[in-house]
Motif scaffolding. Sequence first.
Motif, mmCIF file in Angstrom:
data_model
loop_
_atom_site.group_PDB
_atom_site.id
_atom_site.type_symbol
_atom_site.label_atom_id
_atom_site.label_comp_id
_atom_site.label_asym_id
_atom_site.label_seq_id
_atom_site.Cartn_x
_atom_site.Cartn_y
_atom_site.Cartn_z
ATOM 1 N N LYS A 361 10.957 5.222 -4.020
ATOM 2 C CA LYS A 361 10.954 3.846 -3.838
ATOM 3 C C LYS A 361 12.621 3.375 -3.280
ATOM 4 O O LYS A 361 13.249 4.062 -3.956
ATOM 5 C CB LYS A 361 10.107 2.950 -4.780
ATOM 6 N N ASP A 378 2.015 -1.407 -3.559
ATOM 7 C CA ASP A 378 1.593 -1.351 -1.926
ATOM 8 C C ASP A 378 0.041 -1.740 -2.118
ATOM 9 O O ASP A 378 -0.609 -1.213 -2.976
ATOM 10 C CB ASP A 378 1.627 0.309 -1.882
ATOM 11 N N GLU A 386 -1.385 1.847 3.858
ATOM 12 C CA GLU A 386 -0.570 0.724 3.420
ATOM 13 C C GLU A 386 -0.453 -0.378 4.571
ATOM 14 O O GLU A 386 -0.091 -0.301 5.775
ATOM 15 C CB GLU A 386 0.964 1.533 3.371
ATOM 16 N N GLY A 389 3.968 -3.707 1.562
ATOM 17 C CA GLY A 389 4.990 -2.784 0.524
ATOM 18 C C GLY A 389 5.564 -4.022 -0.197
ATOM 19 O O GLY A 389 6.103 -4.850 0.668
HETATM 20 MG MG MG Z 1 6.303 0.889 2.123
#
Ligand code: MG
Length: 463
Positions: A361, A378, A386, A389
């Motif tokens: 991340k 997420d 996804e 985020g």
């Molecule tokens: Mg992302």
Amino acid sequence: MIEHTSIKSLLKGEVKAPQNVVVKGWVRTIRNSKNVNFIALNDGSTILNIQLVIAAGTDAFVICEQISTGACIRAEGLLVDSQGKNQSVEIQCNNIEVYGHSDPEKYPLQKKGHTLEFLREIAHLRPRTNTFGAIFRIRHNMAFAIHQFFHQKGFFYMHSPIITGSDAEGAGEMFKVTTLSLENPPRTNDGSINYMEDFFGKATNLTVSGQLEAELGALALGNVYTFGPTFRAENSNTPRHLAEFWMIEPEMAFYDINDNMDLAEEMLKYLINFALENCKDDLEFLNQMYDKELIERLKSVTAKTFKRLTYTDAVEILEKNNKEFEFKVSWGTDLQKEHENYLVTHFGGPVILTNYPKQIKAFYMKQNEDGKTVRAMDVLFPWIGEIIGGSQREDNYDKLYARITEMGVDEDELWWYLDTRKFGSCPHSGFGLGFERLMLFVTGMTNIRDVIPFPRTPKNAEF
Ligand code: MG
Ligand code: 4AD
């Protein structure tokens, strides 16, 4: 003064029949016979067409000879209750003016039933189809609903810059912005390009995210959001990636990761409900033409509580299924589409994953006490994977600085960001919603190129 009425308001009964009206739009179909011609006219205000009935013997009947699919016309006549059962009202048309002819031999949208792939090649004309009319009206409604949602909650819309000197995601997938000559750029003594001579006196790029600037806003105005175009030079030619996409990024002072998840869930449900309430005709069309479960899926998501679990718990579930995955999962791996799909199916609806390993991340996420994970989240959606985020942000100067150095992020480009952790720092959180990912979900389209008017993807910047 505008003399014409929108077809939408005529069909909604906002004008009482019988009454003389003027409409302007594009001919979808024309049927000629000896005594009467029928034109289905569309002006983009709605997916529905209005029927023009043109009787033999009128001037309009003669003009019909020059009219074919795609032509743009002005039509005048008496609005009457319709005889046919397909429409509420129609126009007994006695006067037609042709604004723009359309060559029936050459007009690419002559026939119905073109493939979405073909329509991408004529993106300049595809808004005139039922499908893209519907998609772009829904797109407008979603953009409007986003502003309405945040405005009602007291958030301020903040404009983050499009040209920046920093890499907000630290992923290095940026488009350079320069006025230097590509053939013969100025060089420094060691041979590297001398960006001091460039337009901004430094190297700049198109932004990958408005987040860092949104954080500056949140630390002054409380709750803000950005909604603008973002650019990523990742060479991923997938149905879910664009090189230019729009992102909504709220950023909230005094929100922790749980408040952040609550807001994300509330917002997504609000937007989907807004579409269900305000885009009925268009959704019904898409439901019928492309995806028989679309409306049911939208309703079911708004009724469900999103399942929340940690990355670590998710990996435990996924590991049990490793033999079926192309990419095997173990703690520390980044999750792929197949894993996200599995989780969403496993839990029968949207899933929010938290506390990811810090190595997969971005540098700005709040570090957990365990030293291994960060307070990331997420949101995973059926069909999409996804869709959001986000994270709580690292608000501690020393920890943030350590992470920046550790990850090799250029601290000279981020001095202003670090500064906010020196002066009145506070717990805060935010997230990014990919606007086109939302659009994929709401329209049921399967390729992201079909939910943005003019898609930008590798080797494609036509129109
Ligand atoms: Mg992302
Ligand atoms: O997960 P991402 O990279 O997060 C950020 O950029 C953060 N700065 C957001 C924040 O916390 N303010 O991107 C956010 C979302 C993704 O979940 C996805 O929906 C979308 O943006 N997205 C893309 N959409 C289309 N094409 C791409 N290439 C995308 N990359 C990300």
